[in-house]
Each structure stands twice: as C-alpha cells, then as structure tokens.
Design an enzyme around this catalytic site. Sequence first.
Site, short mmCIF file in Angstrom:
data_model
loop_
_atom_site.label_atom_id
_atom_site.label_comp_id
_atom_site.label_asym_id
_atom_site.label_seq_id
_atom_site.Cartn_x
_atom_site.Cartn_y
_atom_site.Cartn_z
N SER A 1 24.13 8.37 -10.96
CA SER A 1 22.88 7.69 -10.63
C SER A 1 23.16 6.41 -9.83
CB SER A 1 22.11 7.42 -11.93
OG SER A 1 20.81 6.98 -11.66
N MET A 2 22.74 5.24 -10.32
CA MET A 2 23.07 4.01 -9.60
C MET A 2 24.58 3.78 -9.60
SD MET A 2 21.82 0.05 -10.11
CE MET A 2 22.93 -0.39 -11.45
N ASP B 1 15.76 17.17 -11.28
CA ASP B 1 16.08 15.80 -11.68
C ASP B 1 14.78 15.02 -11.68
OD1 ASP B 1 16.82 13.05 -11.65
OD2 ASP B 1 18.73 13.50 -10.68
N HIS C 1 18.85 14.77 -14.92
CA HIS C 1 19.47 13.63 -14.26
C HIS C 1 20.81 13.20 -14.85
CE1 HIS C 1 19.85 10.12 -11.81
NE2 HIS C 1 19.89 9.32 -12.87
#
Length: 249
Positions: free
Chosen positions: A97-98, A193, A223
Amino acid sequence: MMDEYSILEGAEEIKYEGNEVGILVSHGFTGTTQSMRPLAEVYAREGYTVYCPRLKGHGTAPEDMETTSHKDWIESVESAYQWLHERCSSIFVVGLSMGGTLALYMAGEHKDIQGVIPINAAIDIPVMEESAAAEERFLDAIGSDIKNPEQDELAYEKTPVKSITEITVLMDDVKKRLDTIRCPILIFVSDEDHVVPPNNSEVIFDSVFSEHKELVHMENSYHVATLDHDQDLIIERSLEFFQMYTNTK
C-alpha cells in the site's frame, strides 16, 4: 512527543541481522509492521538481513499520526535503508500500500537498490483526495480489507484527515518520479481491492523504466494481500526475485 504514546503490541519495528543482502520492508498508511511480519520472518529465516521500520506516527494512536507528515514517513524508511546500507552489499525494497509507494520512492532515489516489490501500491486514490477536503478531524478506518475471514490487520480504528492530505502529496510526488526507476520490479496487484484501485499497479508497470518488470495478479486477496490468501504466492515469488537479482559480483 513520542513518549506520550505507547507502541501497540505487535506494532514494533522488526529487525534481523543476517547476510549481506538487505531487505527493507514497509507497512502501509494507518497500518503497522504486523501486516508485513509474515514476509519479514520468512526473509530472515532464509538468511537475509531484514528491517521493517515502524513508520513515524504509526502503531501508537491516530492523534500521534496526525502530528506527522509524509516527510516523516520517508525519513522512517530512509533511516532503515541507512542501517541496511551499513551492513549489506545489496538492498531490495518491499512495501504494501503506502509502503509500496515509499518503496517506489526509495527505488527512484537510491540507484544502488537492486530491486523493488510494490504490493497494491498507491499512487492515485480519487476517494482519498475527496476525503482530504472533509471538515471532520477523523474519518472511518481503512484497515483490514482482507478476504480471509480468519485474518485481521492491526491498524488504526480511525483515519486522521490531516494525514490523508499528506499521503496525497506523497502519491503525487512518487507518481511524477516513476520514470526514474530503472531497477528490476515485481508488482503484485489484487484484482479486487477496496482501498487502492487496481489500476494503480498498471500505471506503475507502464511508467517505470525498468528493463525487468513483471505484474503478478492476485485473484484471492483484497488490499492487505500480505495477510490474505495469496501470502504464500508473495513470499515464494519475492524470494525467487531476490535470488535472481542479487548482485553476486
């Protein structure tokens, strides 16, 4: 400032000293190292030197996160990189993710990075840009988007609006720099996601200048794929990747 908030159990940084190949592992926005622990532990068992930092303001309280900026999160991975750099001759970066966004940032910034593995990395989340304009201080949580009902992510129960603005700035910055990435890249994307639109990974694939690049579709995870049904696939393919691109000179 940090002393005001204690670290949640399971959110501590993960650090293993092993061989001369270093793996920098990064968790995501509002998440913790718990989401990456299964990967970090296998990498360590395989003999690699592993560092999964706790991103500043994460793993404590949303009020703590609110006081940090995207530059603080970059600094968290930069200091982990420096620690690995002092001990290792090759470094790979893996992020969810980030954390994947930060991994891409690092691959563009440090040309000695041997390879990068973004997992459902974020470079453009339209819903977040809308949320950044919200007048509330906190919004609903975004954690635990996991298909496997037996798994749960250790993440914040609410999201600071101020932090949404910060991740938006980070995503914009990294998106503009994708063409500076030349190292081998293995991109994992969940077909379904509910946090990061899967087309983010397609854009990353198309935009990087890596000679060796691959996009792996995960059909059975949402996700937080590192805690989901495709966890073994990620581990297996990433270990192959490290072996293939380790600088053995």
